[in-house]
Design a protein around this motif. Sequence first.
Motif, PDB file in Angstrom:
ATOM      1  N   PHE A 212       7.549  -0.583   2.178  1.00 50.22           N
ATOM      2  CA  PHE A 212       6.990   0.677   1.692  1.00 50.22           C
ATOM      3  C   PHE A 212       7.938   1.827   2.011  1.00 50.22           C
ATOM      4  O   PHE A 212       8.187   2.697   1.166  1.00 50.22           O
ATOM      5  CB  PHE A 212       5.624   0.923   2.334  1.00 50.22           C
ATOM      6  CG  PHE A 212       5.037   2.262   1.999  1.00 50.22           C
ATOM      7  CD1 PHE A 212       4.408   2.483   0.782  1.00 50.22           C
ATOM      8  CD2 PHE A 212       5.118   3.319   2.912  1.00 50.22           C
ATOM      9  CE1 PHE A 212       3.877   3.725   0.468  1.00 50.22           C
ATOM     10  CE2 PHE A 212       4.593   4.561   2.606  1.00 50.22           C
ATOM     11  CZ  PHE A 212       3.967   4.764   1.373  1.00 50.22           C
TER      12      PHE A 212
ATOM     13  N   SER B 260      15.207  -3.277  -6.068  1.00 50.49           N
ATOM     14  CA  SER B 260      14.093  -2.385  -6.380  1.00 50.49           C
ATOM     15  C   SER B 260      14.293  -0.998  -5.782  1.00 50.49           C
ATOM     16  O   SER B 260      13.598  -0.056  -6.159  1.00 50.49           O
ATOM     17  CB  SER B 260      12.768  -2.979  -5.901  1.00 50.49           C
ATOM     18  OG  SER B 260      12.768  -3.124  -4.504  1.00 50.49           O
TER      19      SER B 260
ATOM     20  N   ILE C 241      12.405   6.739  -3.788  1.00 51.72           N
ATOM     21  CA  ILE C 241      11.691   7.690  -4.644  1.00 51.72           C
ATOM     22  C   ILE C 241      12.100   9.123  -4.311  1.00 51.72           C
ATOM     23  O   ILE C 241      12.325   9.943  -5.212  1.00 51.72           O
ATOM     24  CB  ILE C 241      10.173   7.507  -4.505  1.00 51.72           C
ATOM     25  CG1 ILE C 241       9.747   6.151  -5.082  1.00 51.72           C
ATOM     26  CG2 ILE C 241       9.418   8.631  -5.207  1.00 51.72           C
ATOM     27  CD1 ILE C 241       8.312   5.780  -4.782  1.00 51.72           C
TER      28      ILE C 241
ATOM     29  N   PRO D 100       5.478   7.242  -9.461  1.00 51.38           N
ATOM     30  CA  PRO D 100       6.218   6.269  -8.634  1.00 51.38           C
ATOM     31  C   PRO D 100       5.586   6.064  -7.260  1.00 51.38           C
ATOM     32  O   PRO D 100       5.627   4.956  -6.716  1.00 51.38           O
ATOM     33  CB  PRO D 100       7.617   6.898  -8.506  1.00 51.38           C
ATOM     34  CG  PRO D 100       7.718   7.860  -9.622  1.00 51.38           C
ATOM     35  CD  PRO D 100       6.337   8.380  -9.832  1.00 51.38           C
ATOM     36  N   LEU D 101       5.004   7.112  -6.697  1.00 54.28           N
ATOM     37  CA  LEU D 101       4.347   6.978  -5.400  1.00 54.28           C
ATOM     38  C   LEU D 101       3.134   6.065  -5.504  1.00 54.28           C
ATOM     39  O   LEU D 101       2.895   5.220  -4.624  1.00 54.28           O
ATOM     40  CB  LEU D 101       3.922   8.357  -4.880  1.00 54.28           C
ATOM     41  CG  LEU D 101       5.053   9.350  -4.586  1.00 54.28           C
ATOM     42  CD1 LEU D 101       4.478  10.712  -4.209  1.00 54.28           C
ATOM     43  CD2 LEU D 101       5.947   8.825  -3.462  1.00 54.28           C
TER      44      LEU D 101
ATOM     45  N   CYS E  77       4.350   2.579  -5.782  1.00 54.27           N
ATOM     46  CA  CYS E  77       4.841   2.131  -4.474  1.00 54.27           C
ATOM     47  C   CYS E  77       3.680   1.677  -3.592  1.00 54.27           C
ATOM     48  O   CYS E  77       3.748   0.631  -2.935  1.00 54.27           O
ATOM     49  CB  CYS E  77       5.616   3.266  -3.809  1.00 54.27           C
ATOM     50  SG  CYS E  77       6.259   2.892  -2.173  1.00 54.27           S
TER      51      CYS E  77
ATOM     52  N   HIS F  91      11.091   1.815  -0.286  1.00 57.23           N
ATOM     53  CA  HIS F  91      10.769   2.321  -1.626  1.00 57.23           C
ATOM     54  C   HIS F  91      10.530   3.819  -1.602  1.00 57.23           C
ATOM     55  O   HIS F  91      10.934   4.540  -2.523  1.00 57.23           O
ATOM     56  CB  HIS F  91       9.535   1.600  -2.168  1.00 57.23           C
ATOM     57  CG  HIS F  91       9.782   0.169  -2.497  1.00 57.23           C
ATOM     58  ND1 HIS F  91       8.775  -0.777  -2.540  1.00 57.23           N
ATOM     59  CD2 HIS F  91      10.929  -0.510  -2.782  1.00 57.23           C
ATOM     60  CE1 HIS F  91       9.279  -1.951  -2.858  1.00 57.23           C
ATOM     61  NE2 HIS F  91      10.589  -1.811  -2.996  1.00 57.23           N
ATOM     62  N   LEU F  92       9.870   4.302  -0.554  1.00 56.12           N
ATOM     63  CA  LEU F  92       9.598   5.730  -0.449  1.00 56.12           C
ATOM     64  C   LEU F  92      10.890   6.533  -0.348  1.00 56.12           C
ATOM     65  O   LEU F  92      11.036   7.583  -0.990  1.00 56.12           O
ATOM     66  CB  LEU F  92       8.703   6.000   0.764  1.00 56.12           C
ATOM     67  CG  LEU F  92       8.265   7.450   0.979  1.00 56.12           C
ATOM     68  CD1 LEU F  92       7.459   7.952  -0.211  1.00 56.12           C
ATOM     69  CD2 LEU F  92       7.460   7.575   2.270  1.00 56.12           C
TER      70      LEU F  92
ATOM     71  N   PHE G 270      12.920   2.092  -8.036  1.00 55.87           N
ATOM     72  CA  PHE G 270      12.075   3.212  -7.634  1.00 55.87           C
ATOM     73  C   PHE G 270      12.837   4.533  -7.674  1.00 55.87           C
ATOM     74  O   PHE G 270      12.258   5.580  -7.956  1.00 55.87           O
ATOM     75  CB  PHE G 270      11.478   2.958  -6.246  1.00 55.87           C
ATOM     76  CG  PHE G 270      10.261   2.085  -6.286  1.00 55.87           C
ATOM     77  CD1 PHE G 270       9.016   2.635  -6.547  1.00 55.87           C
ATOM     78  CD2 PHE G 270      10.353   0.718  -6.092  1.00 55.87           C
ATOM     79  CE1 PHE G 270       7.887   1.839  -6.600  1.00 55.87           C
ATOM     80  CE2 PHE G 270       9.233  -0.083  -6.146  1.00 55.87           C
ATOM     81  CZ  PHE G 270       7.991   0.471  -6.402  1.00 55.87           C
TER      82      PHE G 270
ATOM     83  N   SER H  45       2.865  -2.249  -2.441  1.00 50.81           N
ATOM     84  CA  SER H  45       2.803  -2.578  -1.019  1.00 50.81           C
ATOM     85  C   SER H  45       1.485  -3.255  -0.658  1.00 50.81           C
ATOM     86  O   SER H  45       1.437  -4.074   0.267  1.00 50.81           O
ATOM     87  CB  SER H  45       2.981  -1.310  -0.177  1.00 50.81           C
ATOM     88  OG  SER H  45       4.250  -0.735  -0.412  1.00 50.81           O
TER      89      SER H  45
END
Length: 272
Positions: free
Chosen positions: A188, A138, A195, A172-173, A176, A191-192, A142, A180
Amino acid sequence: MATPTALPPLPFNPGRVRSYLVRLPLFTRLVLLVILAFWLLELQTIWSVVEWGALIPNEINLGTMYRLNTYPIIHTGFFHAFLNALALTPLLERFEAEHGTLTAIALFIGPLSTLPAGLYILIEKVILHGNTSVLGSSVWVFLLLGSEAIRTFKSNPYFSLGPYKIPTWTSPLLACVVLSILVSNVSFLGHLCAILVGYLFGLGYLKVFVPPEKVLRWIEGKLNLLGRLPHYVSVDQKTYGRYGVLPSNSASGTSGNQVPMSFLGNSQRLGA
């Protein structure tokens, strides 16, 4: 004699699914096969694939730099691997069809894996002084969503949510944050970081990492990759994807633009 009850129709068309899978480009197929292979390896109990390949900040040194590339293709179980592969396939297939197989290989084995990993290690270990490991494809999902969100923002800056207009680059944020909240034990921060790298790629700041087309054409011609490898996407095929030029009603008149697509210490997974 009772009439047998008819089975309910399937929620999807198996023929279309099979046709889609048959048309997947080469690198996308290889990624899915590697994800499957590592999941099968995790079924044995002699050697822990997760402990070997996860991105663990305190375990990164000159001898374990491979973790910067292995963490996206390793998962903690069948559902983790299946859901991540399901989300990744259309995004990666689209990326490879647009950029070509060699470019996709160079980017995803290189900066599109190592940059999110390096950013995560910097924040998790140096700033937060933690050692939470992450793994899962993932990170690529992302990252690609971040890149697509930037492209979509250029043609469609906002989407409506009730009375509110929300910038499309934030989608996307929002995804995310929602993931989470709804799914436990996901990263989190991981993924951040993905992004943010996706934003940089979408804005063109990472184009220095894209191999020159002249070099790619020379490699393709020298090795006859298009003739030898089934489902290979060449540099010349990739300009508008494998399916030709898509019609556009854009009035911008910019040449060459494609139609924007809308689209573990304490171990944490990247994705559901």
